[in-house]
Design a protein around this motif. Sequence first.
Motif, mmCIF file in Angstrom:
data_model
loop_
_atom_site.group_PDB
_atom_site.id
_atom_site.type_symbol
_atom_site.label_atom_id
_atom_site.label_comp_id
_atom_site.label_asym_id
_atom_site.label_seq_id
_atom_site.Cartn_x
_atom_site.Cartn_y
_atom_site.Cartn_z
ATOM 1 N N LEU A 1 10.492 36.140 37.142
ATOM 2 C CA LEU A 1 11.758 35.950 37.709
ATOM 3 C C LEU A 1 12.493 34.825 37.187
ATOM 4 O O LEU A 1 13.216 34.328 37.702
ATOM 5 C CB LEU A 1 11.857 35.913 39.072
ATOM 6 C CG LEU A 1 10.914 36.976 39.975
ATOM 7 C CD1 LEU A 1 10.900 36.555 41.536
ATOM 8 C CD2 LEU A 1 11.974 38.256 39.696
ATOM 9 N N ALA A 2 12.049 34.660 35.876
ATOM 10 C CA ALA A 2 12.504 33.120 35.387
ATOM 11 C C ALA A 2 13.882 33.306 34.754
ATOM 12 O O ALA A 2 14.652 32.046 34.672
ATOM 13 C CB ALA A 2 11.676 32.798 34.132
ATOM 14 N N ASN A 3 14.491 34.681 34.299
ATOM 15 C CA ASN A 3 15.797 34.484 33.723
ATOM 16 C C ASN A 3 16.307 35.935 34.144
ATOM 17 O O ASN A 3 15.579 36.714 34.808
ATOM 18 C CB ASN A 3 15.858 34.385 32.261
ATOM 19 C CG ASN A 3 14.756 35.109 31.510
ATOM 20 O OD1 ASN A 3 14.704 36.182 32.140
ATOM 21 N ND2 ASN A 3 14.511 34.414 30.412
ATOM 22 N N GLY A 4 17.685 36.241 33.614
ATOM 23 C CA GLY A 4 18.323 37.602 33.822
ATOM 24 C C GLY A 4 17.560 38.638 33.407
ATOM 25 O O GLY A 4 17.506 39.544 33.971
ATOM 26 N N ALA B 1 16.045 41.564 35.538
ATOM 27 C CA ALA B 1 16.354 43.103 35.305
ATOM 28 C C ALA B 1 15.099 44.026 35.159
ATOM 29 O O ALA B 1 14.913 45.140 35.696
ATOM 30 C CB ALA B 1 17.244 43.255 33.836
ATOM 31 N N GLN B 2 14.039 43.428 34.551
ATOM 32 C CA GLN B 2 12.779 44.172 34.415
ATOM 33 C C GLN B 2 12.146 44.335 35.933
ATOM 34 O O GLN B 2 11.710 45.347 36.368
ATOM 35 C CB GLN B 2 11.721 43.420 33.684
ATOM 36 C CG GLN B 2 10.268 43.942 33.424
ATOM 37 C CD GLN B 2 10.533 45.461 32.595
ATOM 38 O OE1 GLN B 2 11.412 45.665 32.093
ATOM 39 N NE2 GLN B 2 9.236 46.016 32.849
ATOM 40 N N ALA B 3 11.994 43.288 36.748
ATOM 41 C CA ALA B 3 11.521 43.407 37.979
ATOM 42 C C ALA B 3 12.402 44.424 38.875
ATOM 43 O O ALA B 3 11.761 45.004 39.684
ATOM 44 C CB ALA B 3 11.689 41.967 38.720
ATOM 45 N N ILE B 4 13.649 44.416 38.620
ATOM 46 C CA ILE B 4 14.589 45.194 39.585
ATOM 47 C C ILE B 4 14.248 46.748 38.983
ATOM 48 O O ILE B 4 14.157 47.803 39.781
ATOM 49 C CB ILE B 4 15.964 45.100 39.351
ATOM 50 C CG1 ILE B 4 16.392 43.874 40.044
ATOM 51 C CG2 ILE B 4 16.841 46.175 39.617
ATOM 52 C CD1 ILE B 4 17.811 43.307 39.711
ATOM 53 N N ILE C 1 11.308 47.774 40.949
ATOM 54 C CA ILE C 1 11.420 47.982 42.394
ATOM 55 C C ILE C 1 11.906 49.394 42.490
ATOM 56 O O ILE C 1 11.604 50.183 43.297
ATOM 57 C CB ILE C 1 12.444 46.976 43.024
ATOM 58 C CG1 ILE C 1 11.636 45.526 42.942
ATOM 59 C CG2 ILE C 1 13.059 47.368 44.228
ATOM 60 C CD1 ILE C 1 12.744 44.449 42.909
ATOM 61 N N GLN C 2 13.002 49.711 41.554
ATOM 62 C CA GLN C 2 13.694 51.193 41.511
ATOM 63 C C GLN C 2 12.532 52.311 41.222
ATOM 64 O O GLN C 2 12.759 53.488 41.516
ATOM 65 C CB GLN C 2 14.925 51.101 40.774
ATOM 66 C CG GLN C 2 16.059 50.152 41.254
ATOM 67 C CD GLN C 2 17.215 50.489 40.262
ATOM 68 O OE1 GLN C 2 17.108 49.956 39.128
ATOM 69 N NE2 GLN C 2 18.151 51.196 40.770
ATOM 70 N N ALA C 3 11.710 52.013 40.364
ATOM 71 C CA ALA C 3 10.646 52.962 39.817
ATOM 72 C C ALA C 3 9.995 53.697 41.089
ATOM 73 O O ALA C 3 9.331 54.817 40.764
ATOM 74 C CB ALA C 3 9.820 52.490 38.688
ATOM 75 N N ASP C 4 9.689 53.000 42.224
ATOM 76 C CA ASP C 4 8.792 53.708 43.153
ATOM 77 C C ASP C 4 9.442 53.260 44.597
ATOM 78 O O ASP C 4 9.935 52.296 44.915
ATOM 79 C CB ASP C 4 7.429 52.959 43.245
ATOM 80 C CG ASP C 4 6.323 53.749 44.143
ATOM 81 O OD1 ASP C 4 6.819 54.417 45.003
ATOM 82 O OD2 ASP C 4 5.318 53.370 43.895
ATOM 83 N N TRP D 1 5.860 43.325 32.477
ATOM 84 C CA TRP D 1 6.503 43.696 31.189
ATOM 85 C C TRP D 1 5.849 44.849 30.596
ATOM 86 O O TRP D 1 6.134 45.641 29.557
ATOM 87 C CB TRP D 1 6.362 42.495 30.112
ATOM 88 C CG TRP D 1 7.215 41.277 30.688
ATOM 89 C CD1 TRP D 1 6.812 40.097 30.985
ATOM 90 C CD2 TRP D 1 8.538 41.197 30.503
ATOM 91 N NE1 TRP D 1 7.918 39.354 31.333
ATOM 92 C CE2 TRP D 1 9.064 40.024 30.978
ATOM 93 C CE3 TRP D 1 9.694 42.211 30.126
ATOM 94 C CZ2 TRP D 1 10.489 39.524 31.091
ATOM 95 C CZ3 TRP D 1 11.090 42.009 30.175
ATOM 96 C CH2 TRP D 1 11.354 40.642 30.838
ATOM 97 N N HIS D 2 4.720 45.338 31.348
ATOM 98 C CA HIS D 2 3.976 46.608 30.833
ATOM 99 C C HIS D 2 3.617 47.117 32.342
ATOM 100 O O HIS D 2 2.215 47.545 32.336
ATOM 101 C CB HIS D 2 2.746 46.440 30.289
ATOM 102 C CG HIS D 2 3.145 45.830 28.860
ATOM 103 N ND1 HIS D 2 3.757 46.170 27.790
ATOM 104 C CD2 HIS D 2 2.916 44.341 28.281
ATOM 105 C CE1 HIS D 2 3.868 45.371 26.726
ATOM 106 N NE2 HIS D 2 3.326 44.177 27.201
ATOM 107 N N PRO D 3 4.398 47.698 33.062
ATOM 108 C CA PRO D 3 4.321 48.285 34.446
ATOM 109 C C PRO D 3 3.482 49.596 34.308
ATOM 110 O O PRO D 3 2.892 49.991 35.281
ATOM 111 C CB PRO D 3 5.421 48.143 34.970
ATOM 112 C CG PRO D 3 6.561 48.399 34.039
ATOM 113 C CD PRO D 3 6.045 47.466 32.913
#
Length: 457
Positions: free
Chosen positions: A11-14, A18-21, A24-27, A279-281
């Motif tokens: 959660l260090a930058n934009g 975006a990757q975290a979001i 979240i949306q993927a499941d 980064w590799h979910p």
Amino acid sequence: MKVIKFGGSSLANGDAFAQAISIIQADDERRVVVTSAPGKRFDDDIKVTDLLINFAKLTINGHNTQDVVASIFGRYQSIGHHFHVQDNDLQAIHDQLVALPKQHYPNNDYLMAAFKAHGERLNAMLMAIILNHQGIKARFIDPLDAGLRVTGTPNNAVVSPEAYINLSNLQYSDDERLIFPGFYGYSLSGYIATFSRGGSDVTGAILARAFHADMYENFTDVDAIYSANPKFVQDPLPIQRMTYREMRELSYAGFSVFHDEALIPAIQGQIPINVKNTWHPEKPGTFIVPEKNFKPDHIMTGIASGRHFSALYLHKYLLNKENGFTLRILQILDRNGVSYEHMPSGIDDITIIFDRNKLSDEQVDIVCSEIQSEVNPDRLEWIEDYAIIMVVGEGMANRVGVMRDIVVPVAENNISLSMVNQGSSEISIMIGTHRKDAINAVRAIYDYFFNQLEDEQ
């Protein structure tokens, strides 16, 4: 339902947000999200938590805090702007920062805890703002309102049993994400108190237990937990599945993915844990599961080393005949506020192993002097140069010759052992070496178990 936690680097930058979001949306089952404070964006960067600590120190000393407030808010503002969030929507975050020095705190320890905790608090607020801005229904959950109560001291909090009752009564709808800040709760008198180590991991584990989650997903910056430290062993095998107690044993000796205390709430709730790479979910990561019906894939699951130990060696003839000998030693340690890690003993000998990071030089001198005076051993020696290696695996419990399999490769590499101790669970063996030999010992044992032994089978 799943509880998911993102670490500071996630959660260090934009871009990281975006990757975290996207995760979240993927499941749809990912309903509860735990945030850490923004971590480093590059090697020489400063974590937001460290900026907040500096903010607290400047406040305590009565210095101007305008620049540090601007630096801290700038981190959140930059992430918000990445998603085209306007500054007026970020005003609440700025107001929280500016208000921190104006709050009442019982003492400076509570002040420091409150300032530190706002790294996570403001990031959770920001996550909720951005999710809603993107049309994803989300709600920031204040730990005070949710009843996440803690006991202990301001910077070493322990979750209170009533917190689980309070959290289980939290009302929420099926179409919203709940965004919790990690790292802290509220004391019974209503002040912020932070968990000492692995703070956001602890919060995630607490929430997983409180909500009876099907899974606790912990997103970090590694693909999996590895069977050995990649800095010491080239291309170590990733661990696909391991038990709670294997993780605890390995964390104690040096595995850095989790602090060994962070998992306890999830363990108490028997919640499976999945460590995954932000980064590799798509990669499976490592599952940490209950011991029941667990079938190990290998004899040894992992090996870890810690080189931050020291030891006190005592020798006294007929020690086994002397009543209260060990008791008097323990009383001396207790009187001086010193905890020990292990105490292997023989008929005339005791070795007391300490975490050197928890001991001052003054404490070492006082404890040694008092033991010499009150216990009067024939020999007393402080051993500064000490390392502990933990060899752990559920598959070791019923295998004959595991001790030989560990000792032989170490001896073949001309490494002397100062201590060998098998735990009562039979899934771990601890060995002591000189610090300089620890890495070579890890390599030798790993090579034997994961290369030579499996080739033979």
